[in-house]
Scaffold this motif. Structure first.
Motif, PDB file in Angstrom:
ATOM      1  N   ALA A 128      11.388  60.881  60.877  1.00  0.00           N
ATOM      2  CA  ALA A 128      11.685  61.900  61.896  1.00  0.00           C
ATOM      3  C   ALA A 128      12.990  61.620  62.622  1.00  0.00           C
ATOM      4  N   LEU A 129      13.585  60.452  62.445  1.00  0.00           N
ATOM      5  CA  LEU A 129      14.795  60.118  63.206  1.00  0.00           C
ATOM      6  C   LEU A 129      16.017  60.943  62.821  1.00  0.00           C
ATOM      7  N   PRO A 130      16.346  61.136  61.537  1.00  0.00           N
ATOM      8  CA  PRO A 130      17.600  61.835  61.207  1.00  0.00           C
ATOM      9  C   PRO A 130      17.720  63.221  61.831  1.00  0.00           C
ATOM     10  N   GLY A 131      16.630  63.961  61.966  1.00  0.00           N
ATOM     11  CA  GLY A 131      16.713  65.308  62.524  1.00  0.00           C
ATOM     12  C   GLY A 131      16.311  65.401  63.980  1.00  0.00           C
ATOM     13  N   ALA A 132      16.185  64.265  64.672  1.00  0.00           N
ATOM     14  CA  ALA A 132      15.707  64.280  66.051  1.00  0.00           C
ATOM     15  C   ALA A 132      16.776  64.808  67.005  1.00  0.00           C
TER      16      ALA A 132
END
Length: 259
Positions: free
Chosen positions: A121-125
């Motif tokens: 979930a980090l890259p699009g947070a």
């Protein structure tokens, strides 16, 4: 500006009074009650509930809080330029206040415990985008992240980056960035390696010179700065004395009570 107006008004006379405003105030000032020690709170208090996205809504805007507070009610003190969030007596978040409505201010650090379990979930947070825009997530972070993904794969490389971000809670930001750069240069793509390099950077900094201790000061206790001492009230207490115990010296051994 108000102080200047106040000084200019000191020379004014009210109608036909014999003294100026400044002269009346000089006579009144010694009779004034001292200011309260505790500052007067001017913020607006509210008690919103933390939603499942680890956010609270204050005046039509959303702000992040640590994920451990999801589902709980927190106290929020809203000031003119900032917002402070408390869980009981503990301060858990502080944000610059949003003026426009419908906006969100998210802190990446608040989501790290959740992201370490779901690194995908980090890259699009949104919190990551805001951290980049604010300069807290630097190109060095991105370069180390790309190298870690290349070495360990998407999931494990991202998890390693999140573990590095968690180090910022215990290490100064400048030392952590220095550690990232050194670890990237040496090809050490683990959080432990970054922590080691960051501590090396901290140890390499020269220590600040110790303040001179005033004569008579107890060992290990530095004197207060002169600016603080000047604001302290005068200490009129008598010096400590052990004279009361001298009466014990007059007792003979035979006169002492038997325990």
């Amino acid at each position: 500006m108000i102080d200047r107006w106040d000084q200019e008004d000191d020379a004014r006379r009210i109608r036909s009074r014999p003294r100026t405003i400044g002269e009346y105030f000089a006579a009144e000032q010694p009779l004034l009650v001292p200011l309260p020690e505790e500052p007067f709170e001017t913020g607006r208090l509210s008690t919103p509930r933390v939603d499942r996205y680890s956010q609270i809504c204050v005046r039509m805007n959303r702000y992040s809080v640590p994920v451990r507070l999801i589902g709980r009610t927190v106290r929020v003190m809203l000031h003119a330029s900032e917002l402070v969030v408390y869980d009981g007596r503990e301060e858990v978040a502080r944000h610059e206040r949003l003026i426009a409505r419908g906006a969100a201010r998210l802190e990446l650090d608040h989501y790290l415990e959740a992201l370490v379990r779901k690194p995908g979930a980090l890259p699009g947070a949104t919190a990551l985008d805001q951290a980049r825009a604010a300069g807290r997530f630097t190109p060095i972070h991105d370069a180390w992240w790309q190298a870690a993904v290349k070495a360990h794969g998407e999931r494990e490389g991202t998890r390693a980056l999140i573990e590095v971000l968690l180090l910022s809670r215990h290490l100064p930001r400048e030392h952590l960035i220095t550690g990232l750069a050194a670890a990237l240069k040496s090809g050490a793509l683990t959080a432990d390696a970054v922590a080691l390099e960051a501590r090396k950077a901290a140890d390499a900094e020269p220590e600040e010179p110790a303040q001179p201790v005033a004569p008579g000061s107890p060992p290990g206790i530095a004197p207060l700065p002169a600016a603080i001492r000047a604001r302290l009230p005068p200490d009129n207490r008598p010096l400590p004395s052990v004279a009361h115990y001298d009466q014990l010296l007059r007792l003979r051994r035979s006169d002492r009570p038997i325990p």
